[in-house]
Design an enzyme around this catalytic site. Structure first.
Site, short mmCIF file in Angstrom:
data_model
loop_
_atom_site.label_atom_id
_atom_site.label_comp_id
_atom_site.label_asym_id
_atom_site.label_seq_id
_atom_site.Cartn_x
_atom_site.Cartn_y
_atom_site.Cartn_z
N HIS A 128 7.71 0.90 5.99
CA HIS A 128 7.60 1.86 4.89
C HIS A 128 8.95 2.51 4.65
O HIS A 128 9.70 2.74 5.59
CB HIS A 128 6.55 2.95 5.21
CG HIS A 128 6.03 3.61 3.98
ND1 HIS A 128 6.67 4.69 3.41
CD2 HIS A 128 4.97 3.33 3.20
CE1 HIS A 128 6.01 5.04 2.33
NE2 HIS A 128 4.97 4.24 2.17
N ASP A 168 -1.51 -0.60 3.31
CA ASP A 168 -2.08 -1.85 2.82
C ASP A 168 -2.68 -2.71 3.91
O ASP A 168 -3.45 -3.63 3.62
CB ASP A 168 -1.00 -2.65 2.08
CG ASP A 168 -0.77 -2.09 0.69
OD1 ASP A 168 -1.76 -1.87 -0.02
OD2 ASP A 168 0.39 -1.86 0.32
#
Ligand code: ACO
Length: 384
Positions: A269, A320
């Protein structure tokens, strides 16, 4: 040919990908990368998930405070009146090529809503709020219709009295979901409703910054979310799990991916320095759904992959990763995953559009020009 780096941004450090650049003040949400926390309007998402419905959370994001019972009833009524597809949108969806991806279809349908909008040029805050209610309510209906038409089935309309999440699952599958499935869908929508100045939200704010209309901003945001480094990572994560196929293949897959320098989808991320705070909730819900379905295969592969990638690369999972098996256990086609993300994020995008419009400033960064200068014009016939 001479090159120089001077221009209006001359001498300024370039922040490629705008990494580390603070481009707005917001009270919608905070993505606290260092502490790995996600805040919606002052509430840590750990406070909200499993306790507040998507209807309450979308109200919170759009209005700034959790609704009272009366306010919630009013908001749910408003959503209910906007949930059905208008004939032009349904005709458009029926005419779109089945071969087009669901995100391309959703983008086109959203643009069509703007076309149909008699208040396109009115961007007063009240009108934007009305459009936001319409988009939040109708997007799951559009997505369910896209999925059914793609599989050759007829769209199923919404029913009154059902929640946002239960309505979506019923419109997709053509049957009422079990209560635990509706709760799982609702928690997914809550967890993905808002995420600060991510790529698609920044896109929406950039379009709003030009004083363009609400539906143009949302249409552009959908285009941004469509990319595999952003919203499409969930779909890619599911494809990765399917490629692995069984828990005993995880280690080989990881080693081969490392050799091939292949990215692990649903890992890493830009902002979080550790694990994405949404991931633990999605993991717990995916596991519970797998247990209920007596099929823990995808959850087990995911859990082993999470451990193996952490061991090999110290890469943490993002939103996700477990969203993939959660959506799969709800019977949602993999191709639809990014469109599911868009359904949830409609609330966050809309809250940011309202915030941008309330205190607007055209978004216009600079670039350091690194091309040539001083070239002389050569007539067409003399060019080599
Ligand atoms: N798999 C393998 N290596 C990775 C991954 C990954 N998923 N993510 C980051 N890395 C590595 C990179 O190879 C790079 O290593 P290097 O310095 O040795 O080359 C290092 O970590 C830094 O990666 P960057 O791409 O520079 O980091 P950035 O902040 O730009 O990336 C991103 C963030 C795009 C999310 C990245 O982690 C990624 O590609 N992840 C996979 C796609 C994904 O899951 N996207 C969803 C993000 S959440 C969302 O948008 C909803």
């Amino acid at each position: 040919m001479s090159t120089t780096s001077s221009q209006s941004g001359a001498g300024t450090e370039v922040h490629k990908g705008l990494e580390g650049v603070v481009a707005a003040e917001t009270s919608v949400g905070d993505v606290d990368g260092a502490r790995c926390q996600l805040i919606y309007r002052g509430y840590n998402i750990d406070e909200l998930v499993g306790r507040a419905t998507y209807e309450e959370v979308s109200y919170l994001l759009l209005e700034g405070a959790l609704p009272t019972r009366a306010q919630l009833n009013g908001w749910m009524k408003q959503l209910e009146t906007c949930r059905a597809l208008e004939p032009p949108t349904l005709s458009l969806l029926q005419a779109l090529p089945r071969s087009a991806g669901s995100m391309a279809q959703l983008r086109t349908a959203m643009s069509c809503l703007g076309l149909d909008d008699s208040e396109t040029t009115d961007e007063s805050l009240d009108v934007i709020r009305r459009k936001a209610a319409q988009a939040v309510a109708v997007t799951p209906t559009i997505v369910a219709a896209i999925a059914r038409l793609r599989s050759g089935a007829s769209p199923v309309g919404p029913r009154t009295g059902a929640s946002h999440a239960a309505n979506f699952l019923a419109m997709l599958h053509g049957r009422e979901p079990a209560p635990h499935q509706a709760r799982a869908m609702d928690a997914y929508f809550v967890l993905l409703a808002e995420h600060g100045l991510n790529a698609s939200t920044f896109t929406a704010r950039t379009v709003t910054g030009t004083k363009s209309d609400y539906f143009s901003a949302i249409t552009a945001a959908i285009g941004s979310l469509k990319g595999p480094l952003h919203g499409a990572a969930g779909r890619k994560a599911m494809e990765m799990l399917q490629e692995i196929g069984a828990p005993e293949h995880v280690e080989t897959y990881v080693q081969k991916s490392l050799v091939d320098h292949k990215r692990f989808m649903g890992f890493g991320h830009r902002v979080y320095k550790g694990e994405d705070p949404r991931a633990k909730h999605l993991k717990r819900i995916a596991q519970a759904l797998g247990q209920q379905a007596n099929d823990l295969r995808w959850f087990t592969i995911s859990e082993q992959l999470q451990a193996a990638v952490w061991k090999a690369k110290q890469l943490a999972i993002n939103v996700d990763f477990y969203a993939a098996s959660l959506l799969h256990y709800l019977g949602i086609p993999t191709e639809l995953f990014t469109a599911m993300f868009a359904c949830a994020r409609m609330a966050g995008w809309s809250a940011h559009i309202i915030e941008q419009a309330s205190d607007n400033r055209l978004i216009r960064p600079l670039a350091n020009y690194v091309g040539p200068r001083g070239l002389r014009f050569v007539p067409l016939d003399q060019r080599q």
